[in-house]
Design a protein around this motif. Structure first.
Motif, PDB file in Angstrom:
ATOM      1  N   ASN B 347      -5.323   0.731 -18.134  1.00 18.43           N
ATOM      2  CA  ASN B 347      -3.911   0.390 -18.080  1.00 18.43           C
ATOM      3  C   ASN B 347      -3.262   0.928 -16.810  1.00 18.43           C
ATOM      4  OD1 ASN B 347      -1.434  -0.568 -18.989  1.00 18.43           O
ATOM      5  ND2 ASN B 347      -0.914   1.426 -19.867  1.00 18.43           N
ATOM      6  N   TRP B 348      -3.599   2.160 -16.469  1.00 15.50           N
ATOM      7  CA  TRP B 348      -2.980   2.804 -15.305  1.00 15.50           C
ATOM      8  C   TRP B 348      -3.368   2.078 -14.003  1.00 15.50           C
ATOM      9  CZ3 TRP B 348      -4.184   5.086 -10.723  1.00 15.50           C
ATOM     10  CH2 TRP B 348      -3.213   5.914 -10.140  1.00 15.50           C
ATOM     11  N   ILE B 349      -4.657   1.795 -13.861  1.00 20.09           N
ATOM     12  CA  ILE B 349      -5.121   1.119 -12.634  1.00 20.09           C
ATOM     13  C   ILE B 349      -4.473  -0.257 -12.526  1.00 20.09           C
ATOM     14  CG2 ILE B 349      -7.104   0.150 -11.404  1.00 20.09           C
ATOM     15  CD1 ILE B 349      -7.463   3.012 -11.309  1.00 20.09           C
ATOM     16  N   SER B 350      -4.413  -0.947 -13.663  1.00 17.66           N
ATOM     17  CA  SER B 350      -3.831  -2.284 -13.675  1.00 17.66           C
ATOM     18  C   SER B 350      -2.371  -2.226 -13.190  1.00 17.66           C
ATOM     19  CB  SER B 350      -3.920  -2.835 -15.094  1.00 17.66           C
ATOM     20  OG  SER B 350      -3.164  -4.003 -15.222  1.00 17.66           O
ATOM     21  N   GLN B 351      -1.666  -1.207 -13.620  1.00 18.39           N
ATOM     22  CA  GLN B 351      -0.265  -1.078 -13.205  1.00 18.39           C
ATOM     23  C   GLN B 351      -0.120  -0.708 -11.728  1.00 18.39           C
ATOM     24  OE1 GLN B 351       0.885   1.793 -16.119  1.00 18.39           O
ATOM     25  NE2 GLN B 351       2.029   0.299 -17.343  1.00 18.39           N
ATOM     26  N   HIS B 352      -1.153  -0.094 -11.198  1.00 16.87           N
ATOM     27  CA  HIS B 352      -1.081   0.337  -9.797  1.00 16.87           C
ATOM     28  C   HIS B 352      -1.871  -0.579  -8.874  1.00 16.87           C
ATOM     29  CE1 HIS B 352       0.208   3.888 -11.993  1.00 16.87           C
ATOM     30  NE2 HIS B 352       0.738   4.345 -10.881  1.00 16.87           N
ATOM     31  N   SER B 353      -2.119  -1.815  -9.327  1.00 15.69           N
ATOM     32  CA  SER B 353      -3.066  -2.640  -8.574  1.00 15.69           C
ATOM     33  C   SER B 353      -2.516  -3.177  -7.254  1.00 15.69           C
ATOM     34  CB  SER B 353      -3.610  -3.772  -9.444  1.00 15.69           C
ATOM     35  OG  SER B 353      -2.555  -4.497 -10.024  1.00 15.69           O
ATOM     36  N   ILE B 354      -1.295  -2.836  -6.917  1.00 10.33           N
ATOM     37  CA  ILE B 354      -0.801  -3.228  -5.590  1.00 10.33           C
ATOM     38  C   ILE B 354      -1.655  -2.561  -4.502  1.00 10.33           C
ATOM     39  CG2 ILE B 354       0.979  -1.410  -5.575  1.00 10.33           C
ATOM     40  CD1 ILE B 354       1.217  -4.841  -3.830  1.00 10.33           C
ATOM     41  N   GLU B 355      -2.062  -1.327  -4.772  1.00 10.85           N
ATOM     42  CA  GLU B 355      -2.919  -0.619  -3.806  1.00 10.85           C
ATOM     43  C   GLU B 355      -4.231  -1.371  -3.624  1.00 10.85           C
ATOM     44  OE1 GLU B 355      -2.202   1.838  -1.862  1.00 10.85           O
ATOM     45  OE2 GLU B 355      -0.186   1.775  -2.737  1.00 10.85           O
ATOM     46  N   TRP B 356      -4.698  -1.902  -4.741  1.00 10.20           N
ATOM     47  CA  TRP B 356      -5.952  -2.648  -4.728  1.00 10.20           C
ATOM     48  C   TRP B 356      -5.800  -3.943  -3.929  1.00 10.20           C
ATOM     49  CZ3 TRP B 356     -10.769  -2.293  -4.702  1.00 10.20           C
ATOM     50  CH2 TRP B 356     -11.615  -3.328  -5.108  1.00 10.20           C
ATOM     51  N   ALA B 357      -4.615  -4.565  -4.054  1.00  5.53           N
ATOM     52  CA  ALA B 357      -4.363  -5.817  -3.333  1.00  5.53           C
ATOM     53  C   ALA B 357      -4.461  -5.609  -1.830  1.00  5.53           C
ATOM     54  CB  ALA B 357      -2.983  -6.356  -3.690  1.00  5.53           C
ATOM     55  N   LYS B 358      -4.094  -4.430  -1.391  1.00  2.00           N
ATOM     56  CA  LYS B 358      -4.149  -4.156   0.051  1.00  2.00           C
ATOM     57  C   LYS B 358      -5.578  -4.240   0.574  1.00  2.00           C
ATOM     58  CE  LYS B 358       0.066  -1.455  -0.034  1.00  2.00           C
ATOM     59  NZ  LYS B 358       0.620  -0.104  -0.243  1.00  2.00           N
ATOM     60  N   GLY B 359      -6.531  -4.039  -0.323  1.00  4.70           N
ATOM     61  CA  GLY B 359      -7.934  -4.181   0.064  1.00  4.70           C
ATOM     62  C   GLY B 359      -8.377  -5.637   0.157  1.00  4.70           C
ATOM     63  N   GLY B 360      -7.442  -6.575   0.032  1.00  6.72           N
ATOM     64  CA  GLY B 360      -7.810  -7.976   0.193  1.00  6.72           C
ATOM     65  C   GLY B 360      -8.046  -8.675  -1.124  1.00  6.72           C
ATOM     66  N   GLN B 361      -7.113  -8.537  -2.063  1.00  4.95           N
ATOM     67  CA  GLN B 361      -7.237  -9.189  -3.365  1.00  4.95           C
ATOM     68  C   GLN B 361      -5.854  -9.677  -3.800  1.00  4.95           C
ATOM     69  OE1 GLN B 361     -10.054  -9.613  -5.053  1.00  4.95           O
ATOM     70  NE2 GLN B 361     -11.441  -8.291  -3.913  1.00  4.95           N
ATOM     71  N   VAL B 362      -5.846 -10.545  -4.807  1.00  2.00           N
ATOM     72  CA  VAL B 362      -4.587 -10.932  -5.432  1.00  2.00           C
ATOM     73  C   VAL B 362      -4.531 -10.216  -6.774  1.00  2.00           C
ATOM     74  CG1 VAL B 362      -3.218 -12.821  -6.372  1.00  2.00           C
ATOM     75  CG2 VAL B 362      -4.651 -13.201  -4.350  1.00  2.00           C
ATOM     76  N   PRO B 363      -3.488  -9.424  -7.032  1.00  2.00           N
ATOM     77  CA  PRO B 363      -3.429  -8.709  -8.313  1.00  2.00           C
ATOM     78  C   PRO B 363      -3.324  -9.711  -9.463  1.00  2.00           C
ATOM     79  CG  PRO B 363      -1.713  -7.949  -6.799  1.00  2.00           C
ATOM     80  CD  PRO B 363      -2.315  -9.169  -6.202  1.00  2.00           C
ATOM     81  N   ALA B 364      -3.923  -9.371 -10.591  1.00  2.00           N
ATOM     82  CA  ALA B 364      -3.861 -10.280 -11.734  1.00  2.00           C
ATOM     83  C   ALA B 364      -2.490 -10.220 -12.403  1.00  2.00           C
ATOM     84  CB  ALA B 364      -4.947  -9.917 -12.737  1.00  2.00           C
ATOM     85  N   ARG B 365      -1.850  -9.045 -12.358  1.00  2.00           N
ATOM     86  CA  ARG B 365      -0.560  -8.883 -13.033  1.00  2.00           C
ATOM     87  C   ARG B 365       0.567  -9.598 -12.303  1.00  2.00           C
ATOM     88  NH1 ARG B 365       0.949  -3.962 -16.723  1.00  2.00           N
ATOM     89  NH2 ARG B 365      -1.117  -3.448 -17.486  1.00  2.00           N
ATOM     90  N   LYS B 366       1.327 -10.371 -13.064  1.00  2.00           N
ATOM     91  CA  LYS B 366       2.376 -11.192 -12.485  1.00  2.00           C
ATOM     92  C   LYS B 366       3.440 -10.324 -11.811  1.00  2.00           C
ATOM     93  CE  LYS B 366       5.019 -15.303 -13.778  1.00  2.00           C
ATOM     94  NZ  LYS B 366       6.286 -14.924 -13.193  1.00  2.00           N
ATOM     95  N   GLU B 367       3.870  -9.264 -12.515  1.00  2.00           N
ATOM     96  CA  GLU B 367       4.969  -8.439 -11.973  1.00  2.00           C
ATOM     97  C   GLU B 367       4.599  -7.876 -10.604  1.00  2.00           C
ATOM     98  OE1 GLU B 367       5.482  -5.401 -14.933  1.00  2.00           O
ATOM     99  OE2 GLU B 367       3.655  -4.356 -14.337  1.00  2.00           O
TER     100      GLU B 367
END
Lengths: 315, 444, 275
Positions: B347-367
């Motif tokens: 849950n925590w990683i999912s909520q913070h996935s903007i950091e992950w997006a910076k690595g070249g991904q599209v976050p799954a969470r709409k917000e």
């Protein structure tokens, strides 16, 4: 005829022991064998037997049901209507093509190289290392390196050909027969040093007196090779032929990385297909059956090769 | 390539009884019992963890450039949760998928992991991963928080087995300098079939082959599936029981790709990765490639490039996408504390996935996708606009086995060894047999 | 050798060498390029923007990628396995080549027969066996099972067959037992073969990839091949890093090769037949 005597001496070395006095206790041979047999029984024989057992089942180590299916996995390999028939035999053919094309080269070329490097000249250790050097690299590196160099459109090989005005659109890794030529050439380049060092070690086993005797007789280089070197190398040669055949028939890394089995599935070897079925699709029963069919084919092939060698003693 | 001490006595050829017992024991070492807990009617999972200290093993395939972004998140999580210690181990994806089931079967599996969405059903059917419905329930996660196809992709047999972390769609990458040289507008890559062909014609007249068609799965298969969906086709039927890729839409899609080669918009015999290497060298204008290509192109400081959604070649918008999803692995002994802590982590990683997006991904969470921070990631955001018409493979165990036949068809057609229709028909016949065998194996 | 023949000889040798060395040199040069420059077409001969990016990546201080540790693990696993193979295979090969006993033909046939079984068939069963021993994620799993292969036994048996018997017979007449003949006569005579087997066994383990990937879990227990693979991108190829890793891995292997060649060449000076 010192040559004839020398040749006879060279052959006599592997004659079976006849009527020598042996003071060996009855248990001695088994004690020598024991450490190896412990390992062999545990990590080779038991798993191999287990593999046979697996091949009689519809087997996935993670699924609860591993139904016994008898010879159905083998039957499917012989039934032209089954899902695996066509692809399996195509992969067997690929393995056959590669083995037939690569083994003669890998047996003969390193022998020539070993004879060259067995002479005494300044820098020979350096040159031995040079020819052996590619072999110290793993297949992953070899694969990436040559796929890049052989790229039909962007690779350095076609680039060089273009530079010297030769045809430069050869599909080295995407067309036939080029893909096979590339795979065989890369393999020879990569592993030539392997058999060469084995031959070099084997050449040390041949007593030099035999050559000296032959030289007094003035038989010439070719006669020396025929009557002393080859008979003296015979047991090692048997090893090299069998081992090279097995290595070539187990080839999969080069195909996987350089051609990815393309074009179509033409260069997908049997091992590559078995690994796909067993380790990626978890159809381990089928994969085990395929392994044993390949084993059988290789055993047959080697029996034929032995017949050609006609050598009961060295084997 | 060597695969090859027992204190037991194995004399001569007779295997000791000990070994026989050992092998018999190997016979059913898989965790085969039916999973309980975490199912549809499960009690909601906790959103925070207050129990004793636990350590969790988290395995994934984020090697190379991806790894550091995830590592940073894990470190931050550990700092914020003193009673949970997550250690992350990384392996190449191909190794990971062979290794994890073997490890789980012997009770050495990790607690948490990531799986590509097309592997979830297979691993659910083989009892490698646990249901996560309770987590979805607690967090009130619904389709609306993600996007329908991404959210549905993790469901197998009416149970949810995975929570989406990201999506990685195919996008259009283009070399601005090449477009400029050919007199095309580098700020407006072509977005319709007509414009795309016009651009290719213009490039061709300037001696540039503008779309290198690759015969290899990476990314030839992805381009083919995207086009198939654009032409209104499907790979398989809903249940994943019947191949449908050899029907008209599939033939149209593969013909379009093959014609690129036949009409000289692409060279013949494009090797693996040659398409993107050519783009970097100014020999290719357009490359349909995964979002991970952003990082690759960023390494070329001098390169003028852009990213956009795929052009619409067929009758509708569609793009291929993969998705990394969180899973929890089955253990020999379930540990309630670890399971709870693991869910807190997901849950925590999912909520913070903007950091992950910076690595070249599209976050799954709409917000997070809608956040200003994500919109600022120009390339990711451009490719992310395709989110609502991305498509995934059906959640059928062993579906990738059938996809291997598609790879072969694409390869044979683009290398001009078979006509597209014939290549696809041959593949569909094989795929049908594979699907049937898998149905028998995994049960319906 | 006359002068001209000498020149011709070296011309041939050096010409051939280029084919073997060029790709390796290219590998080394690539490892000093930037990721972008590594895929330039046409390729740059020398790095235009020399970069240590590859080596920085390889040696980045990170608990996930302890390259030095992998290096030591590889050295330990490959070295220990080579020693184990030399010990058990030489003893078994001596019995099979020189001693008579009941069931010898059958046993040798069985041992050779297993060479024909593809290694993939043995992976999963071996994984389960190694798990029973509690060896998963330890170096034992990399050292012991691989020493059970028939390769070393077959290899040494063939070499022992070719050894002249006179010395053994002389030792026997002096009352030496089987162990003394083996250790005092056979092994010293077989230095070239033993050295060659050592280097081949070492390399097979050093470059092995498939088995370690199954049995090792923790980064600190990795060997080089699985270790280096996690430094590469998941979806893209970073050529400099791959080539840099390969360069690192190949140096010790080449050094070992040079050391063993001494024993092979030494063999030339020994005399086989005491006429």
């Amino acid at each position: 005829m010192a040559l004839a005597t020398a040749s006879a001496a060279a052959t006599r070395q592997d004659a079976p022991p006849g009527g020598r006095i042996r003071r060996v206790g009855i248990a001695t041979p088994y004690l020598f064998l024991l450490p190896y047999l412990l390992l062999f029984g545990t990590f080779v024989l038991a798993p191999a037997a287990y593999g046979l057992w697996v091949s009689l089942h519809d087997w996935d180590y993670l699924l609860p049901g591993k139904p016994f299916v008898g010879l159905a996995n083998y039957h499917a390999l012989l039934d032209s209507g089954s899902a695996v028939y066509e692809e399996f035999w195509q992969s067997m053919r690929a393995t056959g093509i590669f083995t037939v094309a690569s083994v003669p080269l890998l047996v003969v070329v390193p022998l020539g190289l070993a004879l060259l490097l067995n002479r005494s000249f300044p820098g020979r250790t350096f040159f031995r290392a040079v020819y052996f050097a590619p072999y110290v690299l793993g297949v992953a590196v070899i694969g990436v390196l040559w796929r890049f160099l052989l790229d039909p459109n962007l690779g350095a090989v076609n680039g060089l050909l273009r530079a010297v005005g030769l045809p430069s659109d050869t599909p080295w890794i995407t067309g036939l027969p080029w893909a096979w030529i590339s795979l065989v050439a890369v393999t020879v380049w990569w592993t030539i040093g392997f058999n060469a060092v084995i031959y070099l070690a084997g050449l040390q086993d041949i007593p030099r007196e035999l050559y000296e005797a032959a030289r007094i007789d003035g038989g010439g280089k070719w006669a020396e090779f025929r009557h002393i070197t080859l008979p003296g190398l015979r047991p090692v040669l048997v090893f090299v032929v069998i081992n090279t055949m097995l290595a070539s028939s187990n080839m999969f890394g080069q195909s996987l990385l350089i051609t990815q089995g393309a074009p179509g599935n033409e260069t997908r070897t049997a091992i590559m297909y078995i690994a796909e079925k067993g380790l990626r699709e978890y159809n381990m029963g089928t994969a085990a059956a395929m392994s044993y069919v390949l084993t059988l084919a290789l055993l047959l092939a080697s029996v034929i090769i032995f017949r050609l060698f006609r050598d009961r003693d060295a084997v | 390539m060597t695969i090859n001490l027992n204190r037991r006595n194995l004399l001569g050829l007779g295997l000791g009884a000990g070994s026989a017992a050992l092998l018999a024991a190997c016979g059913d070492s898989g965790p085969s019992d039916k999973v309980t807990g975490g199912g549809q009617n499960a009690a909601p999972a906790a959103t925070d963890y207050t129990g004793p200290n636990v350590s969790l093993a988290f395995w994934n395939g984020f090697t190379g450039g991806d790894g550091p972004f995830m590592k940073k998140l894990v470190d931050q999580f550990n700092t914020e949760h003193p009673n949970i210690k997550v250690t992350m181990n990384v392996y190449q994806w191909a190794d990971y998928y062979q290794k994890v089931p073997a490890a789980v079967s012997t009770g050495n599996g990790p607690d948490l992991g990531i799986m590509h969405v097309d592997h979830v059903a297979t691993n659910a059917a083989r009892g490698v991963v646990l249901p996560l419905d309770d987590l979805a329930k607690t967090l009130n996660l619904t389709e609306a928080d993600f996007s329908p196809p991404v959210w549905k992709a993790g469901v197998y047999h009416d149970k949810r087995y995975s929570i989406p972390l990201d999506v990685h769609p195919l996008g259009l990458f283009y070399n601005k300098s090449v477009l400029e040289k050919a007199g095309l507008d580098p700020a407006k890559p072509p977005m319709t079939a007509d414009d795309y062909m016009k651009a290719l014609d213009t490039l061709k007249s300037k001696g540039i082959q503008g779309h290198w068609a690759t015969p290899f799965p990476f990314t030839g298969e992805m381009q083919f599936t995207a086009l198939l969906w654009q032409f209104g086709g499907q790979l398989f039927d809903e249940q994943g029981t019947k191949p449908m890729f050899a029907e008209q839409a599939g033939v149209q899609a593969l013909t379009w790709l093959t014609d690129l080669v036949k009409n000289g918009y692409s060279p013949k015999n494009v090797a693996q990765d040659a398409d993107v290497v050519a783009l970097r060298n100014g020999k290719n204008a357009f490359n349909w490639n995964g979002i991970w290509t952003i990082n690759t192109l960023k390494e070329d400081k001098a390169l003028q490039w852009g990213a956009a959604p795929l052009p619409q070649i067929g009758t509708q918008k569609a793009a291929w996408a993969g998705s990394h999803q969180f899973v929890q692995f089955k253990q020999k002994q379930a540990d309630a504390n670890k399971l709870t802590a693991g869910k807190v982590f997901i849950n925590w990683i999912s909520q913070h996935s903007i950091e992950w997006a910076k690595g070249g991904q599209v976050p799954a969470r709409k917000e997070i996708r809608d956040s200003a921070e994500f919109q600022a990631l120009t390339e990711q955001a451009a490719i992310g606009t395709q989110i609502d018409y991305l498509q995934f493979l059906p959640s059928t165990p062993g579906i990738s086995d059938a996809m291997a036949t598609v790879d072969t068809a694409v390869n044979e057609a683009i290398l001009l060894r078979k006509e597209p229709g014939k290549a696809l028909a041959d593949a569909a016949a094989k795929a049908g047999q594979i699907l049937e065998a898998n149905r028998k194996k995994y049960g319906n | 050798m006359t002068r001209t023949r000498g020149i011709a000889w070296y011309t041939i040798l050096i010409g051939l060498s280029l084919i073997f060395i060029a790709p390796l040199v290219w590998m080394l040069i690539t490892s000093f390029k930037t990721t972008g420059e590594a895929t330039r077409v046409p390729p740059t001969l020398l790095p235009q923007e020399p970069s240590t990016h590859a080596y920085d990546t390889l040696f980045a201080a990170d608990s996930q990628t302890p390259v030095l540790r992998w290096f030591l693990n590889s050295l330990l696993a490959a070295g220990a396995q080579a020693v184990l193979i030399l010990v058990v295979a030489s003893m078994a090969a001596y019995a099979l080549a020189r001693l008579e006993f009941r069931g010898k033909k059958l046993l040798f046939g069985l041992i050779i027969g297993t060479l024909f079984v593809p290694v993939f068939t043995l992976i999963i069963p071996n994984f389960l066996i190694v798990d029973r021993f509690g060896w998963l994620d330890t170096l034992w799993a990399l050292i012991v099972p691989g020493a059970a292969g028939a390769f070393g036994v077959f290899f040494l048996r063939q070499f022992f067959l070719g050894l002249p018997r006179e010395l053994e017979e002389a030792a026997q007449l002096e009352g030496a037992n089987a162990w003394q003949i083996f250790s005092k006569v056979i092994l010293p005579l077989s230095k070239p073969a033993l050295a060659t087997l050592a280097v081949i066994s070492f390399l097979a383990n050093w470059n092995d990839f498939i088995w370690p990937v199954y049995v090792l879990f923790s980064p600190e227990h990795f060997t080089l091949p699985p270790g280096l693979s996690i430094l590469q991108g998941a979806y893209t190829i970073d050529y400099p890093v791959i080539m840099g890793g390969a360069a690192l891995a190949s140096v010790p292997a080449l050094i070992l090769f040079l050391i063993t060649q001494r024993y092979v060449i030494e063999g030339v000076s020994r005399s086989g037949l005491k006429g």
